[in-house]
Scaffold this active site. Structure first.
Site, short mmCIF file in Angstrom:
data_model
loop_
_atom_site.label_atom_id
_atom_site.label_comp_id
_atom_site.label_asym_id
_atom_site.label_seq_id
_atom_site.Cartn_x
_atom_site.Cartn_y
_atom_site.Cartn_z
N SER A 21 0.83 -1.21 0.00
CA SER A 21 0.00 0.00 0.00
C SER A 21 0.86 1.26 0.00
CB SER A 21 -0.89 0.03 1.25
OG SER A 21 -1.81 -1.02 1.20
N ARG A 25 1.32 4.26 -3.04
CA ARG A 25 1.11 5.69 -2.77
C ARG A 25 2.37 6.48 -3.07
NH1 ARG A 25 -2.45 2.65 -0.33
NH2 ARG A 25 -4.39 3.45 0.57
N ARG A 117 -13.94 -6.75 -10.23
CA ARG A 117 -13.90 -5.97 -8.97
C ARG A 117 -14.70 -4.67 -9.14
NH1 ARG A 117 -8.95 -7.27 -6.37
NH2 ARG A 117 -9.81 -6.27 -4.52
N ASP A 307 -6.67 -7.69 4.94
CA ASP A 307 -5.91 -8.55 4.02
C ASP A 307 -5.40 -9.83 4.70
OD1 ASP A 307 -6.32 -6.87 1.91
OD2 ASP A 307 -4.45 -5.78 2.17
N ARG A 338 -12.96 -14.44 -0.51
CA ARG A 338 -12.10 -14.94 0.57
C ARG A 338 -12.90 -15.53 1.73
NH1 ARG A 338 -7.20 -10.46 0.49
NH2 ARG A 338 -6.13 -11.33 -1.34
N ARG A 380 -2.86 -14.10 -1.81
CA ARG A 380 -2.89 -14.37 -0.37
C ARG A 380 -3.52 -15.73 -0.07
NH1 ARG A 380 -0.82 -9.59 1.30
NH2 ARG A 380 -1.75 -7.70 0.46
#
Ligand code: S3P
Length: 423
Positions: A21, A25, A117, A307, A338, A380
Site C-alpha cells: 500500500s 502511494r 472488482r 488482508d 475470501r 494471499r
C-alpha cells in the site's frame, strides 16, 4: 507450488519486501511531482510492476539507481494505448483518482479477475467531482481535469476509495472531506502530510486543502510489509519450536489488527526496536510457537486486518475453541471470494466450518490433511494454503500458485531458507 509437511521448526531472521500500500502511494505521489523523488525499498512485485508500467505510459520517468527508484513526474501525457492494471485493484482505483485531475483521456483495463472488482465506489464520487468515467467496471475510459472539491460519505470503510479521492482532491479547486464509516489504513494521509499538504483527520473523516503549488518530491524508505509478515508470523505460531525475528516491519496501527488479535489469542509476539520510516512506525517482530485459543472478530478490527483473513482462517483451524468472524462481507470481493473459495479449499483438507454471508464459524483445533488445492488466482490464498500445507503430514500442491509473485515474489525462497520443504 508443492509443500511437504510436517515442517521442521522455522528459526531465523527475515527482512520483508516493501509494503504494497505504501509503495503504491509513494509511486503515485512521486509521479504527480515535477521534482525528482527517491524511493527506497519499493515493493518489486506484480502489483507494483503494473503501477510502474502504467505511470511510464503516462510520461512519468522512472529509473533505478543503487536499488532505489528515481521518479520524475508532473503533468501526465495522453497514453497511446490502454493502461493495463494487471490484477491490481489498488493500481486501478488509485490511478483513477490521480487521472481524474489530469486533462487527458485514458483507458484502464486489467485481467478478467480485475474486471470483476467493483470500481463504481471510486467512479461515482469522481464523477461528482467533475471527471467523466465511462463505466463502473474495467475496462473503462476516464477523462479528467477541472475538478471541484467533494464531501463524500462512502458506505464501506475503504482505504482505496479514500486514497483515490485524496489524489483527485489534491488536484481540485476547494476543500474536500471524505468520511469513513470506520477507520481504514492512513498511509495516504501520513505521506501527504510529510509533503506539506494541509490535512485534518479524525477517526471518521479526512479534510484536505489542495495547495496551489506543485507537489513536493517524495523521499521515503518503505517499511517491510506487515501483510506479508503475517505469513511468517502464522508459520512460527503454528509450527512447534519455531522462533522468527522479522526486521523493520511497518506497524501502523491501522494495519496491525492481526497482531492484536493473535496476541489476544495467546500468541507469543514481541515488538522491539521501535522506530520510524517515512512517517510510518516500524519495529522488529519476534514470534514463537504457542498453542492459541479461539476468538471473535467483528467491527473495526475487520478493517484493521482486512488482508489477513486468508491466513487468519488457517490459524483459526488450529485454535482451541470457537472462532467467529462477522461484518466481513468485503472479503467476498477481494482477489477472490475470501470466504467461500477459501473455506472451499480448506474443506478439501478436511476442515469443517459454518459459513455466513458476512463471515464464518470454525471450531478448532482440527487436523489438516494434505490435498491438491487451487489458488483461485489470489496471491494471499495461495500463500495461506501453503502455510496450511506445512502443518499436514504429506504433500500439498497448490495450483496456479505463481500468483504469489503479485505481492511476495520471495515467498518460496524465504520459507525454504528457513528450512521448509517448499518448491
Ligand atoms: C488497500 C486497501 C484495502 C486492501 C488492499 C490495499 C490500500 O482495500 O484490501 O489490499 O492500499 O488502500 P480496500 O480499501 O478496498 O478495503
Amino acid at each position: 507450488m508443492k509443500v511437504k509437511g510436517p515442517t521442521t521448526p522455522l528459526l531465523g531472521e527475515v527482512r520483508l519486501p516493501g509494503d504494497k500500500s505504501i509503495s503504491h502511494r509513494a509511486l503515485l505521489h512521486a509521479a504527480l511531482s515535477p521534482e525528482e523523488s527517491r524511493l527506497n525499498n519499493i515493493l518489486r512485485a506484480g502489483v507494483t510492476t503494473s503501477m510502474i508500467d502504467c505511470l511510464r505510459e503516462l510520461g512519468v520517468q522512472i529509473k533505478e539507481k543503487d536499488g532505489d527508484l528515481i521518479v520524475r513526474g508532473g503533468k501526465w501525457i495522453q497514453p497511446n494505448k490502454p493502461l493495463n492494471c494487471g490484477n491490481s485493484a489498488t493500481t486501478m482505483r488509485l490511478l483513477m483518482g490521480a487521472l481524474a485531475g489530469q486533462p487527458i483521456t485514458a483507458e484502464l483495463t486489467g485481467t478478467q479477475g480485475l474486471q470483476r472488482r467493483p470500481m463504481g465506489r471510486v467512479a461515482r464520487p469522481l464523477r461528482e467531482m467533475g471527471a467523466s468515467i465511462s463505466a463502473d467496471n474495467a475496462p473503462l475510459v476516464i477523462r479528467g481535469g477541472n475538478l471541484h472539491g467533494i464531501i463524500h460519505h462512502p458506505k464501506v470503510a475503504s482505504a482505496q476509495v479514500k486514497a483515490a479521492l485524496l489524489l483527485a482532491a489534491l488536484q481540485a479547486t476547494g476543500e474536500s472531506t471524505i468520511h469513513q464509516p470506520g477507520p481504514s489504513r492512513d498511509h495516504s494521509e501520513r505521506m501527504l502530510r510529510e509533503l506539506g499538504i494541509k490535512l485534518n483527520t479524525d477517526k471518521h473523516k479526512v479534510t484536505i486543502q489542495p495547495s496551489d503549488k506543485s507537489l513536493a518530491a517524495t523521499k521515503i524508505s518503505v517499511p517491510g510489509d506487515c501483510s506479508s509478515a503475517a505469513f511468517l508470523i502464522a508459520s512460527a505460531i503454528l509450527i512447534p519450536e519455531s522462533k522468527l525475528t522479522l526486521h523493520d516491519v511497518g506497524i501502523n496501527p491501522t494495519r496491525t489488527g492481526i497482531l492484536d488479535v493473535l496476541t489476544k489469542m495467546g500468541a507469543d509476539i514481541s515488538i522491539m526496536n521501535n522506530g520510524e520510516s517515512g512517517g510510518e512506525p516500524i519495529a522488529n517482530i519476534i514470534v514463537s510457537h504457542t498453542n492459541i485459543k479461539s476468538t471473535a472478530i467483528q467491527g473495526e478490527t475487520v478493517v484493521r486486518m482486512i488482508d489477513e483473513f486468508p491466513i487468519f482462517t488457517v490459524i483459526a483451524t488450529q485454535s482451541e475453541g470457537t472462532t467467529t468472524v462477522k461484518d466481513a462481507a468485503e472479503l467476498r470481493i477481494k482477489e477472490s471470494d475470501r470466504i467461500s473459495s477459501l473455506l472451499g479449499e480448506l474443506r478439501k483438507m478436511g476442515v469443517e466450518f459454518s459459513e455466513r454471508t458476512d463471515g464464518y464459524t470454525i471450531v478448532g483445533p482440527q487436523v489438516l490433511n494434505p490435498a491438491q488445492l487451487e489458488s483461485h488466482g489470489d496471491h494471499r490464498m495461495a500463500m495461506s494454503l501453503a502455510i496450511a500445507g506445512m502443518i499436514t503430514r504429506g504433500c500439498t500442491e497448490i495450483m496456479q500458485s505463481e500468483v504469489v509473485d503479485e505481492s511476495f515474489p520471495e515467498f518460496i525462497k524465504t520459507f525454504s531458507q528457513l528450512g521448509a520443504n517448499i518448491s
